[in-house]
Design a protein around this motif. Structure first.
Motif, PDB file in Angstrom:
ATOM      1  N   GLN A 192       0.842  -1.192   0.000  1.00 25.71           N
ATOM      2  CA  GLN A 192       0.000   0.000   0.000  1.00 25.71           C
ATOM      3  C   GLN A 192       0.884   1.253   0.000  1.00 25.71           C
ATOM      4  OE1 GLN A 192      -3.518  -0.371   0.219  1.00 25.71           O
ATOM      5  NE2 GLN A 192      -3.104  -2.551  -0.007  1.00 25.71           N
ATOM      6  N   PRO A 193       0.510   2.298  -0.749  1.00 24.56           N
ATOM      7  CA  PRO A 193       1.330   3.511  -0.807  1.00 24.56           C
ATOM      8  C   PRO A 193       1.130   4.400   0.415  1.00 24.56           C
ATOM      9  CG  PRO A 193      -0.608   3.800  -2.161  1.00 24.56           C
ATOM     10  CD  PRO A 193      -0.659   2.383  -1.634  1.00 24.56           C
ATOM     11  N   ILE A 194       1.391   3.818   1.576  1.00 24.74           N
ATOM     12  CA  ILE A 194       1.196   4.502   2.854  1.00 24.74           C
ATOM     13  C   ILE A 194       2.362   4.148   3.764  1.00 24.74           C
ATOM     14  CG2 ILE A 194      -0.225   4.455   4.972  1.00 24.74           C
ATOM     15  CD1 ILE A 194      -2.656   4.106   3.181  1.00 24.74           C
ATOM     16  N   VAL A 195       2.800   5.107   4.564  1.00 26.93           N
ATOM     17  CA  VAL A 195       3.756   4.842   5.635  1.00 26.93           C
ATOM     18  C   VAL A 195       2.951   4.938   6.927  1.00 26.93           C
ATOM     19  CG1 VAL A 195       5.834   5.636   6.814  1.00 26.93           C
ATOM     20  CG2 VAL A 195       5.697   5.740   4.314  1.00 26.93           C
ATOM     21  N   ALA A 196       2.801   3.812   7.615  1.00 22.92           N
ATOM     22  CA  ALA A 196       1.969   3.760   8.813  1.00 22.92           C
ATOM     23  C   ALA A 196       2.682   4.347  10.025  1.00 22.92           C
ATOM     24  CB  ALA A 196       1.542   2.328   9.102  1.00 22.92           C
ATOM     25  N   GLY A 197       3.987   4.102  10.137  1.00 26.34           N
ATOM     26  CA  GLY A 197       4.740   4.632  11.254  1.00 26.34           C
ATOM     27  C   GLY A 197       4.634   3.845  12.543  1.00 26.34           C
ATOM     28  N   HIS A 198       3.740   2.878  12.591  1.00 28.61           N
ATOM     29  CA  HIS A 198       3.597   2.039  13.781  1.00 28.61           C
ATOM     30  C   HIS A 198       2.763   0.805  13.433  1.00 28.61           C
ATOM     31  CE1 HIS A 198      -0.168   4.251  13.650  1.00 28.61           C
ATOM     32  NE2 HIS A 198      -0.691   3.297  14.381  1.00 28.61           N
ATOM     33  N   GLY A 199       2.753  -0.149  14.329  1.00 29.49           N
ATOM     34  CA  GLY A 199       1.951  -1.354  14.146  1.00 29.49           C
ATOM     35  C   GLY A 199       2.823  -2.569  13.916  1.00 29.49           C
ATOM     36  N   PRO A 200       2.191  -3.742  13.871  1.00 29.29           N
ATOM     37  CA  PRO A 200       2.950  -4.971  13.648  1.00 29.29           C
ATOM     38  C   PRO A 200       3.597  -4.944  12.267  1.00 29.29           C
ATOM     39  CG  PRO A 200       0.595  -5.380  13.457  1.00 29.29           C
ATOM     40  CD  PRO A 200       0.748  -3.970  13.927  1.00 29.29           C
ATOM     41  N   THR A 201       4.815  -5.441  12.185  1.00 25.01           N
ATOM     42  CA  THR A 201       5.503  -5.432  10.899  1.00 25.01           C
ATOM     43  C   THR A 201       5.602  -6.837  10.330  1.00 25.01           C
ATOM     44  OG1 THR A 201       7.636  -5.483  12.018  1.00 25.01           O
ATOM     45  CG2 THR A 201       6.815  -3.331  11.329  1.00 25.01           C
ATOM     46  N   LEU A 202       5.716  -6.872   9.040  1.00 24.33           N
ATOM     47  CA  LEU A 202       5.728  -8.099   8.272  1.00 24.33           C
ATOM     48  C   LEU A 202       6.846  -9.036   8.703  1.00 24.33           C
ATOM     49  CD1 LEU A 202       4.433  -9.510   5.801  1.00 24.33           C
ATOM     50  CD2 LEU A 202       6.100  -8.325   4.404  1.00 24.33           C
ATOM     51  N   LEU A 203       6.490 -10.232   9.130  1.00 24.41           N
ATOM     52  CA  LEU A 203       7.423 -11.300   9.488  1.00 24.41           C
ATOM     53  C   LEU A 203       8.492 -10.861  10.485  1.00 24.41           C
ATOM     54  CD1 LEU A 203       7.728 -12.899   5.949  1.00 24.41           C
ATOM     55  CD2 LEU A 203       6.370 -13.741   7.862  1.00 24.41           C
ATOM     56  N   ALA A 204       8.113  -9.970  11.410  1.00 25.38           N
ATOM     57  CA  ALA A 204       9.041  -9.502  12.445  1.00 25.38           C
ATOM     58  C   ALA A 204       9.486 -10.679  13.309  1.00 25.38           C
ATOM     59  CB  ALA A 204       8.383  -8.435  13.304  1.00 25.38           C
ATOM     60  N   GLY A 205      10.803 -10.828  13.452  1.00 22.01           N
ATOM     61  CA  GLY A 205      11.359 -11.904  14.272  1.00 22.01           C
ATOM     62  C   GLY A 205      11.730 -13.153  13.495  1.00 22.01           C
ATOM     63  N   LEU A 206      11.653 -13.087  12.186  1.00 21.72           N
ATOM     64  CA  LEU A 206      12.025 -14.232  11.356  1.00 21.72           C
ATOM     65  C   LEU A 206      13.450 -14.670  11.682  1.00 21.72           C
ATOM     66  CD1 LEU A 206      10.785 -15.873   8.970  1.00 21.72           C
ATOM     67  CD2 LEU A 206      11.970 -14.306   7.443  1.00 21.72           C
ATOM     68  N   ARG A 207      13.643 -15.968  11.898  1.00 26.72           N
ATOM     69  CA  ARG A 207      14.965 -16.465  12.309  1.00 26.72           C
ATOM     70  C   ARG A 207      16.000 -16.417  11.198  1.00 26.72           C
ATOM     71  NH1 ARG A 207      12.169 -21.077  15.300  1.00 26.72           N
ATOM     72  NH2 ARG A 207      12.475 -22.146  13.338  1.00 26.72           N
ATOM     73  N   GLU A 208      15.604 -16.713   9.988  1.00 22.67           N
ATOM     74  CA  GLU A 208      16.525 -16.724   8.841  1.00 22.67           C
ATOM     75  C   GLU A 208      15.965 -15.818   7.753  1.00 22.67           C
ATOM     76  OE1 GLU A 208      19.383 -18.538   8.647  1.00 22.67           O
ATOM     77  OE2 GLU A 208      19.069 -19.490  10.602  1.00 22.67           O
ATOM     78  N   ARG A 209      16.845 -15.128   7.047  1.00 27.96           N
ATOM     79  CA  ARG A 209      16.392 -14.345   5.899  1.00 27.96           C
ATOM     80  C   ARG A 209      15.863 -15.302   4.837  1.00 27.96           C
ATOM     81  NH1 ARG A 209      21.039 -10.681   3.827  1.00 27.96           N
ATOM     82  NH2 ARG A 209      22.020 -12.709   3.825  1.00 27.96           N
ATOM     83  N   LEU A 210      14.886 -14.839   4.086  1.00 25.45           N
ATOM     84  CA  LEU A 210      14.327 -15.641   3.003  1.00 25.45           C
ATOM     85  C   LEU A 210      14.783 -15.078   1.670  1.00 25.45           C
ATOM     86  CD1 LEU A 210      10.642 -15.926   4.268  1.00 25.45           C
ATOM     87  CD2 LEU A 210      12.469 -17.622   4.512  1.00 25.45           C
ATOM     88  N   GLN A 211      15.168 -15.945   0.795  1.00 24.53           N
ATOM     89  CA  GLN A 211      15.510 -15.513  -0.561  1.00 24.53           C
ATOM     90  C   GLN A 211      14.285 -15.776  -1.425  1.00 24.53           C
ATOM     91  OE1 GLN A 211      19.188 -17.031  -2.038  1.00 24.53           O
ATOM     92  NE2 GLN A 211      18.872 -16.169  -4.067  1.00 24.53           N
ATOM     93  N   LEU A 212      13.759 -14.702  -2.016  1.00 21.25           N
ATOM     94  CA  LEU A 212      12.541 -14.791  -2.801  1.00 21.25           C
ATOM     95  C   LEU A 212      12.805 -14.363  -4.230  1.00 21.25           C
ATOM     96  CD1 LEU A 212      10.099 -13.118  -0.239  1.00 21.25           C
ATOM     97  CD2 LEU A 212      10.611 -15.556  -0.502  1.00 21.25           C
ATOM     98  N   GLU A 213      12.055 -14.950  -5.138  1.00 19.56           N
ATOM     99  CA  GLU A 213      12.160 -14.613  -6.561  1.00 19.56           C
ATOM    100  C   GLU A 213      10.833 -14.002  -7.008  1.00 19.56           C
ATOM    101  OE1 GLU A 213      12.579 -16.929 -10.853  1.00 19.56           O
ATOM    102  OE2 GLU A 213      12.520 -18.084  -8.999  1.00 19.56           O
ATOM    103  N   LEU A 214      10.870 -12.784  -7.535  1.00 21.07           N
ATOM    104  CA  LEU A 214       9.668 -12.128  -8.034  1.00 21.07           C
ATOM    105  C   LEU A 214       9.149 -12.889  -9.253  1.00 21.07           C
ATOM    106  CD1 LEU A 214       7.753  -9.652  -7.827  1.00 21.07           C
ATOM    107  CD2 LEU A 214       9.282  -8.501  -9.441  1.00 21.07           C
TER     108      LEU A 214
END
Length: 190
Positions: free
Chosen positions: A145-167
Motif C-alpha cells: 500500500q502507498p502509505i507509511v503507517a509509522g507504527h503497528g505490527p511489521t511483516l514477518l518480524a522476528g524471522l529467524r533466517e532471511r528468506l531468498q525470494l524470486e519475483l
C-alpha cells in the motif's frame, strides 16, 4: 504437493495491521477474491480466523449485511464456504466450515500440503511467521500500500533466517498499491 501461499496487505514501512493500508476498493477486492478462489483451503491463526469470521460469515438470515457493498459480495461468497483450518491453543470449539489443526504445526501443515489440490492460503501475522520459520511457505503475495503507517505490527518480524525470494508476478493497482508475488527460493543464513 499443493503450495502454501501467504498473502497480506502491507504498507511501505512494513506494517501489516489490517487497518493500516488503503480502504478496500472494487479492484483490490476482485484481486483478493481471486486469491481466495485459488486455494482449496484457508489456514488461519485464532486472531485472523475470528476477525475474518466476524466480517465475512454469511448471517443466519442468509442476507449479507447492509454495510457490505455490492462489489464486496463476491469476496464474501468465496471465503464463506471455503474449507478452513485453524491453528489455536485456546479455541476448542470452532465453526464456519473449519476444523482445528492440532499436534505438531510443521507435521500438520506438511500433511495438508501433501493432499491433492491447487493450493493452501494463509493470512495473518503470527501463524505465517511460524510457517516461514519452518520453511513451509512456497509463495508470498504482498499487496504493498502507498502509505507509511509509522507504527503497528511489521511483516514477518522476528524471522529467524532471511528468506531468498524470486519475483514471479507484479500487478499495479489504480490506487497506487502494487501486488507482488514471490516464490520462495530458500533460507539464507544471516
Amino acid at each position: 504437493m499443493r503450495p502454501l501461499r501467504y498473502a497480506i496487505n502491507v504498507t511501505l514501512d512494513g506494517c501489516c495491521h489490517h487497518e493500516a493500508g488503503l480502504a478496500p476498493d472494487e479492484e483490490s477486492m476482485r484481486y483478493w477474491t481471486a486469491e481466495i478462489e485459488r486455494a482449496d483451503a484457508l489456514l488461519f491463526g485464532r486472531v485472523t480466523y475470528e476477525m475474518m469470521r466476524s466480517a465475512w460469515r454469511r448471517p443466519a438470515t442468509g442476507t449479507w449485511p447492509d454495510w457490505m457493498r455490492e462489489w464486496e459480495t463476491p469476496f464474501a461468497e468465496a471465503i464463506d464456504p471455503a474449507k478452513k483450518y485453524v491453528v489455536s491453543s485456546t479455541l476448542s470449539d470452532i465453526d464456519w466450515n473449519a476444523e482445528l489443526l492440532q499436534g505438531d504445526l510443521g507435521q500438520a501443515v506438511q500433511r495438508l500440503k501433501q493432499e491433492p489440490g491447487e493450493g493452501l492460503f494463509v493470512g495473518g501475522v503470527t501463524l505465517p511467521l511460524a510457517l516461514a520459520d519452518l520453511g513451509l511457505i512456497d509463495e508470498y503475495v504482498f499487496v504493498v500500500q502507498p502509505i507509511v503507517a509509522g507504527h503497528g505490527p511489521t511483516l514477518l518480524a522476528g524471522l529467524r533466517e532471511r528468506l531468498q525470494l524470486e519475483l514471479v508476478d507484479r500487478r499495479d493497482f489504480r490506487s497506487g498499491a502494487v501486488a507482488q508475488r514471490y516464490r520462495h527460493r530458500g533460507a539464507v543464513a544471516r
